[in-house]
Design an enzyme around this catalytic site. Structure first.
Site, PDB file in Angstrom:
ATOM      1  N   HIS A   8      30.049  20.293  51.545  1.00  0.00           N
ATOM      2  CA  HIS A   8      30.633  21.424  52.260  1.00  0.00           C
ATOM      3  C   HIS A   8      29.988  22.746  51.861  1.00  0.00           C
ATOM      4  O   HIS A   8      30.373  23.806  52.341  1.00  0.00           O
ATOM      5  CB  HIS A   8      32.145  21.462  51.994  1.00  0.00           C
ATOM      6  CG  HIS A   8      32.923  22.284  52.948  1.00  0.00           C
ATOM      7  ND1 HIS A   8      33.672  23.375  52.574  1.00  0.00           N
ATOM      8  CD2 HIS A   8      33.070  22.181  54.303  1.00  0.00           C
ATOM      9  CE1 HIS A   8      34.250  23.900  53.632  1.00  0.00           C
ATOM     10  NE2 HIS A   8      33.902  23.210  54.692  1.00  0.00           N
ATOM     11  N   LYS A  39      27.314  25.854  51.571  1.00  0.00           N
ATOM     12  CA  LYS A  39      26.399  26.574  52.466  1.00  0.00           C
ATOM     13  C   LYS A  39      25.497  27.435  51.580  1.00  0.00           C
ATOM     14  O   LYS A  39      25.888  28.524  51.157  1.00  0.00           O
ATOM     15  CB  LYS A  39      27.140  27.458  53.468  1.00  0.00           C
ATOM     16  CG  LYS A  39      27.952  26.667  54.503  1.00  0.00           C
ATOM     17  CD  LYS A  39      29.352  26.368  54.036  1.00  0.00           C
ATOM     18  CE  LYS A  39      30.171  25.638  55.087  1.00  0.00           C
ATOM     19  NZ  LYS A  39      31.491  25.259  54.589  1.00  0.00           N
ATOM     20  N   ASP A  92      11.780  31.108  48.149  1.00  0.00           N
ATOM     21  CA  ASP A  92      10.728  31.524  47.205  1.00  0.00           C
ATOM     22  C   ASP A  92      11.249  31.854  45.812  1.00  0.00           C
ATOM     23  O   ASP A  92      10.584  32.579  45.055  1.00  0.00           O
ATOM     24  CB  ASP A  92       9.959  32.737  47.751  1.00  0.00           C
ATOM     25  CG  ASP A  92       9.037  32.369  48.910  1.00  0.00           C
ATOM     26  OD1 ASP A  92       8.820  31.162  49.132  1.00  0.00           O
ATOM     27  OD2 ASP A  92       8.558  33.288  49.593  1.00  0.00           O
ATOM     28  N   HIS A 123      37.362  31.726  59.294  1.00  0.00           N
ATOM     29  CA  HIS A 123      36.658  30.696  58.530  1.00  0.00           C
ATOM     30  C   HIS A 123      36.366  31.166  57.104  1.00  0.00           C
ATOM     31  O   HIS A 123      35.694  30.474  56.334  1.00  0.00           O
ATOM     32  CB  HIS A 123      35.352  30.311  59.244  1.00  0.00           C
ATOM     33  CG  HIS A 123      34.794  28.992  58.808  1.00  0.00           C
ATOM     34  ND1 HIS A 123      33.669  28.888  58.022  1.00  0.00           N
ATOM     35  CD2 HIS A 123      35.222  27.725  59.033  1.00  0.00           C
ATOM     36  CE1 HIS A 123      33.417  27.612  57.779  1.00  0.00           C
ATOM     37  NE2 HIS A 123      34.343  26.885  58.390  1.00  0.00           N
ATOM     38  N   LYS A 178      36.608  32.212  53.117  1.00  0.00           N
ATOM     39  CA  LYS A 178      37.180  31.662  51.876  1.00  0.00           C
ATOM     40  C   LYS A 178      36.884  32.668  50.780  1.00  0.00           C
ATOM     41  O   LYS A 178      35.960  32.484  49.980  1.00  0.00           O
ATOM     42  CB  LYS A 178      36.576  30.307  51.549  1.00  0.00           C
ATOM     43  CG  LYS A 178      36.681  29.292  52.694  1.00  0.00           C
ATOM     44  CD  LYS A 178      35.290  28.889  53.090  1.00  0.00           C
ATOM     45  CE  LYS A 178      35.348  27.807  54.146  1.00  0.00           C
ATOM     46  NZ  LYS A 178      34.985  28.314  55.454  1.00  0.00           N
ATOM     47  N   ASP A 204      42.797  42.690  41.741  1.00  0.00           N
ATOM     48  CA  ASP A 204      42.794  43.920  40.946  1.00  0.00           C
ATOM     49  C   ASP A 204      41.552  44.781  41.174  1.00  0.00           C
ATOM     50  O   ASP A 204      41.134  45.533  40.285  1.00  0.00           O
ATOM     51  CB  ASP A 204      42.931  43.596  39.454  1.00  0.00           C
ATOM     52  CG  ASP A 204      44.341  43.147  39.088  1.00  0.00           C
ATOM     53  OD1 ASP A 204      45.250  43.323  39.930  1.00  0.00           O
ATOM     54  OD2 ASP A 204      44.526  42.625  37.981  1.00  0.00           O
TER      55      ASP A 204
END
Length: 385
Positions: free
Chosen positions: A113, A115, A120, A293, A295, A300
């Site tokens: 899952h 991404k 380089d 979508h 996350k 603080d």
């Protein structure tokens, strides 16, 4: 494992595909030696074709290009993109290909899952954005809402290590000797900024709870404010207790969740938690403008995280995930302002009594959805917490 925070990074917050894909495509277009990309979804739409074309062009000019996608999230990748990529010289593989799609086996829930992208050894991308157009979902008038981070500096070293380690695992599992790691460009890890950050993984071996524990530690030490935005939110008891305890000691706790129905069972199961959270003084907003979508979290105004991990059993117990945790007031402020704008312009706040006002059969449906989902997780062998 405890997070290893590294100073001297230069981090740039990217809001949704409108900012992420131009940055990613520019970096691939400038690649001279090596491109390494992981994605859960690699869609055959305008965005997917643009990324595939950039990867193929890089390979044709002599850049070593490696692509790894998930077999469940990108089930048609082998037919839609892989042949053209292989013909251009791209090394492209599928993580856990779906062979028998209608057979329920425990290992099928262990998905890639993450991404991630590395170019380089000088720049990387970490976040929650798949290779898919922001307007891919039907009846969508606004772009999908998500985040990624462009990374330069010492944090490149653990990101590169994670990419290479999983590539080698997949090679070994498939007995593939053609795509062995060669012509490697090492990330320098030289300091280029002033931001401190850690790169966190979740897997089923050495990093089973790293992301969850980082969240819990930050929540338990919060003194002023917690802002969470999560697409799929189904935390376990420990996580819920930490949020309620924070609210109980006077911390302002705000959660931004999916307002549109994408996966009905998960959507209703999440809503079964609303009454308990609202009663504890936690504010809940549902994002209505488009599909959420993201996350991410800010605590603080100095601790922030952006990544691929949802706060649900599938991300926290099953999938391979990757998050960046940042200790930097400027980065946290920017993310919090962005979340505040999203809640102001595209979300609605739920009244404290919204759960009690639902008809009895509506509450029953949501409780049944929650029980069913937890039972399915328990059957898989991962629901002991």
């Amino acid at each position: 494992m405890a997070p290893e925070f590294l100073a001297g990074n230069c981090l740039r917050l990217l809001n949704s595909g409108a900012e992420y894909f131009p940055a990613l495509l520019a970096a691939i277009g400038e690649a001279e030696s090596e491109v390494h990309l992981e994605s859960y979804i690699f869609e055959d739409d305008e965005t997917g074709r643009a990324v595939a074309a950039a990867l193929a062009a890089a390979a044709r000019r002599g850049v070593v290009v490696r692509v790894l996608v998930d077999g469940f999230g990108a089930p048609d990748f082998a037919e839609q993109h892989q042949p053209a990529l292989l013909a251009a010289g791209v090394q492209a593989m599928v993580y856990r290909p779906e062979i028998a799609r209608f057979r329920l086996r425990r290992h099928r829930l262990r998905r890639l899952h993450r991404k991630l992208a590395m170019i380089d050894g000088r720049v990387a991308f970490v976040g929650g954005i798949n290779v898919i157009d922001d307007f891919n979902s039907p009846y969508q008038s606004s772009p999908r809402y998500d985040y990624a981070v462009r990374v330069e500096g010492p944090l490149l070293v653990p990101i590169q290590r994670a990419l290479r380690r999983l590539w080698e695992v997949v090679l070994w599992a498939r007995l593939n000797r053609r795509y062995r790691l060669t012509r490697l460009v090492e990330a320098s890890g030289a300091a280029c900024g002033e931001q401190t950050a850690a790169f966190l993984l979740r897997d089923s071996i050495r990093h089973r709870r790293d992301i969850e524990l980082a969240y819990l530690e930050a929540i338990r030490s919060a003194r002023d404010e917690i802002v969470l935005a999560n697409a799929y939110f189904l935390p376990g008891r420990r996580f819920r207790r930490a949020l309620r305890a924070a609210a109980g000691r006077g911390v302002r706790v705000t959660i931004l969740l999916q307002g549109l129905v994408e996966y009905r069972l998960l959507h209703y199961a999440t809503q079964a938690l609303y009454g308990n959270l609202l009663a504890a003084g936690i504010r809940i907003f549902e994002y209505q403008r488009s599909f959420l979508h993201a996350k991410v979290a800010v605590i603080d105004r100095h601790w922030a995280t952006v990544g691929s991990s949802n706060i649900d059993p599938f991300s926290l117990l099953l999938a391979r995930e990757a998050n960046v945790v940042v200790r930097d007031r400027g980065f946290a402020d920017e993310l919090e302002r962005s979340l505040a704008a999203a809640m102001s312009d595209g979300a609605i706040e739920l009244p404290v009594d919204s759960w009690q006002r639902k008809p009895w059969y509506s509450r029953l449906l949501r409780r049944a959805s929650y029980s069913l989902l937890r039972m399915l997780v328990g059957i898989s062998g991962y629901g002991r917490r």
